[in-house]
Design an enzyme around this catalytic site. Sequence first.
Site, PDB file in Angstrom:
ATOM      1  N   CYS A   3      37.807  58.042  45.269  1.00  0.00           N
ATOM      2  CA  CYS A   3      37.251  56.694  45.100  1.00  0.00           C
ATOM      3  C   CYS A   3      36.430  56.688  43.814  1.00  0.00           C
ATOM      4  O   CYS A   3      35.526  57.512  43.642  1.00  0.00           O
ATOM      5  CB  CYS A   3      36.378  56.323  46.294  1.00  0.00           C
ATOM      6  SG  CYS A   3      35.366  54.853  46.035  1.00  0.00           S
ATOM      7  N   HIS A  45      30.407  55.257  51.616  1.00  0.00           N
ATOM      8  CA  HIS A  45      31.670  54.588  51.273  1.00  0.00           C
ATOM      9  C   HIS A  45      32.021  53.549  52.328  1.00  0.00           C
ATOM     10  O   HIS A  45      32.329  53.886  53.469  1.00  0.00           O
ATOM     11  CB  HIS A  45      32.819  55.587  51.117  1.00  0.00           C
ATOM     12  CG  HIS A  45      34.104  54.900  50.758  1.00  0.00           C
ATOM     13  ND1 HIS A  45      34.454  54.616  49.455  1.00  0.00           N
ATOM     14  CD2 HIS A  45      35.084  54.369  51.531  1.00  0.00           C
ATOM     15  CE1 HIS A  45      35.610  53.968  49.444  1.00  0.00           C
ATOM     16  NE2 HIS A  45      36.013  53.802  50.698  1.00  0.00           N
ATOM     17  N   ASN A  85      33.688  40.582  45.528  1.00  0.00           N
ATOM     18  CA  ASN A  85      35.111  40.298  45.707  1.00  0.00           C
ATOM     19  C   ASN A  85      35.621  41.145  46.868  1.00  0.00           C
ATOM     20  O   ASN A  85      35.341  42.340  46.940  1.00  0.00           O
ATOM     21  CB  ASN A  85      35.881  40.630  44.425  1.00  0.00           C
ATOM     22  CG  ASN A  85      35.478  39.732  43.276  1.00  0.00           C
ATOM     23  OD1 ASN A  85      35.295  38.534  43.449  1.00  0.00           O
ATOM     24  ND2 ASN A  85      35.320  40.308  42.091  1.00  0.00           N
ATOM     25  N   GLY A  91      40.539  39.413  43.989  1.00  0.00           N
ATOM     26  CA  GLY A  91      40.570  40.234  42.779  1.00  0.00           C
ATOM     27  C   GLY A  91      39.766  41.511  42.878  1.00  0.00           C
ATOM     28  O   GLY A  91      39.335  42.060  41.866  1.00  0.00           O
ATOM     29  N   HIS A  98      30.824  46.527  46.617  1.00  0.00           N
ATOM     30  CA  HIS A  98      29.904  46.379  45.491  1.00  0.00           C
ATOM     31  C   HIS A  98      29.532  44.920  45.307  1.00  0.00           C
ATOM     32  O   HIS A  98      30.319  44.022  45.600  1.00  0.00           O
ATOM     33  CB  HIS A  98      30.493  46.949  44.202  1.00  0.00           C
ATOM     34  CG  HIS A  98      31.860  46.423  43.855  1.00  0.00           C
ATOM     35  ND1 HIS A  98      33.003  46.904  44.453  1.00  0.00           N
ATOM     36  CD2 HIS A  98      32.273  45.475  42.976  1.00  0.00           C
ATOM     37  CE1 HIS A  98      34.059  46.271  43.957  1.00  0.00           C
ATOM     38  NE2 HIS A  98      33.639  45.392  43.059  1.00  0.00           N
TER      39      HIS A  98
END
Length: 111
Positions: A3, A45, A85, A91, A98
Amino acid sequence: MDCLFCNIIAGEIPSKKLYEDEKILAFYDIAPIAPVHFLVIPKEHIQSVDEITPENSAILSYIFEKIGFLAEKAGIEGGYRVISNCGANAGQTVPHLHFHLLGNKEMNWNC
Ligand code: 5GP
Ligand code: ZN
């Protein structure tokens, strides 16, 4: 885990950090779309807003308690926009939760 943002947290990929503590990292976006554009991420995560559960949701209030301080630390004046998003249609390109902070730009509603 492969990641990008976990690798940034681990320091394996360099970033321009704004703030870091044991729970979150704030760092400047590599491709800014406003004069001030940084990202706030949990160190845990979590894929996206869609993966928030009763077990992991405390990080959201923690992040939002910090956002005003981070905006000021980054020199944002006159307000800012917070964006997350979630998924393909929105997108989202990095599948690690985040929040974008955009500031020092007059924005309209169609971005
Ligand atoms: P998303 O499109 O998933 O909402 O946002 C991902 C953001 O991460 C994008 O604005 C993109 O510019 C930023 N980004 C992608 N790769 C990197 C990187 O390696 N370093 C930094 N600082 N930002 C990145
Ligand atoms: Zn991750």
